[in-house]
Design a protein around this motif. Sequence first.
Motif, short mmCIF file in Angstrom:
data_model
loop_
_atom_site.label_atom_id
_atom_site.label_comp_id
_atom_site.label_asym_id
_atom_site.label_seq_id
_atom_site.Cartn_x
_atom_site.Cartn_y
_atom_site.Cartn_z
N UNK A 76 8.54 142.93 125.60
CA UNK A 76 8.45 143.50 126.95
C UNK A 76 9.10 144.88 127.01
N UNK A 77 10.26 145.02 126.38
CA UNK A 77 10.96 146.31 126.39
C UNK A 77 10.16 147.37 125.63
N UNK A 78 9.59 146.99 124.50
CA UNK A 78 8.79 147.92 123.70
C UNK A 78 7.53 148.34 124.46
N UNK A 79 6.86 147.39 125.07
CA UNK A 79 5.65 147.69 125.84
C UNK A 79 5.98 148.63 127.01
N UNK A 80 7.09 148.36 127.68
CA UNK A 80 7.50 149.21 128.81
C UNK A 80 7.81 150.63 128.33
N UNK A 81 8.44 150.74 127.18
CA UNK A 81 8.77 152.05 126.62
C UNK A 81 7.51 152.86 126.32
N UNK A 82 6.53 152.22 125.72
CA UNK A 82 5.29 152.93 125.36
C UNK A 82 4.44 153.23 126.60
N UNK A 83 4.32 152.32 127.52
CA UNK A 83 3.42 152.53 128.66
C UNK A 83 4.01 153.45 129.72
N UNK A 84 5.33 153.56 129.78
CA UNK A 84 5.95 154.41 130.79
C UNK A 84 5.97 155.88 130.41
N UNK B 210 12.58 144.85 113.57
CA UNK B 210 12.84 143.59 112.89
C UNK B 210 13.72 142.71 113.77
N UNK B 211 13.37 141.43 113.85
CA UNK B 211 14.20 140.50 114.58
C UNK B 211 14.18 139.15 113.88
N UNK B 212 15.10 138.30 114.28
CA UNK B 212 15.25 137.01 113.63
C UNK B 212 14.00 136.15 113.82
N UNK B 213 13.60 135.47 112.78
CA UNK B 213 12.44 134.60 112.81
C UNK B 213 12.72 133.39 113.73
N UNK B 214 11.69 132.95 114.43
CA UNK B 214 11.76 131.77 115.28
C UNK B 214 12.67 131.90 116.50
N UNK B 215 12.90 133.13 116.96
CA UNK B 215 13.67 133.33 118.19
C UNK B 215 12.68 133.86 119.23
N UNK B 216 11.89 132.95 119.77
CA UNK B 216 10.81 133.36 120.67
C UNK B 216 11.32 133.99 121.97
N UNK B 217 12.47 133.55 122.44
CA UNK B 217 13.02 134.12 123.68
C UNK B 217 13.38 135.59 123.46
N UNK B 218 14.03 135.88 122.35
CA UNK B 218 14.41 137.25 122.04
C UNK B 218 13.17 138.11 121.77
N UNK B 219 12.20 137.55 121.06
CA UNK B 219 10.96 138.27 120.78
C UNK B 219 10.25 138.66 122.08
#
Length: 78
Positions: A49-57, A35-44
């Motif tokens: 990217x961090x989540x994708x790296x975690x799963x793919x690595x 869960x993250x704050x709505x409308x914070x595209x930079x944080x999203x």
Amino acid sequence: MDDILLASLAAGSKEPDAYVISKDAFSKPEPYGIMLRKDDTAFKKVVDAATAALYTSGEGAKIYEKWFTQKVPPKGSI
């Protein structure tokens, strides 16, 4: 994700060694949500990217293994 709940119930039982959790899967795994704050595209973007790296690595699988499939002290059961 039910294996985590089952493992905690088995570990907390009077006879943890009397339980075995099957490795057979009846459905595809469901990733956890973040869960993250709505409308914070930079944080999203950073989180995605961090989540994708975690799963793919493969690191995500190692973390899951460490925290959810290892023996639980003091009873030593999974």
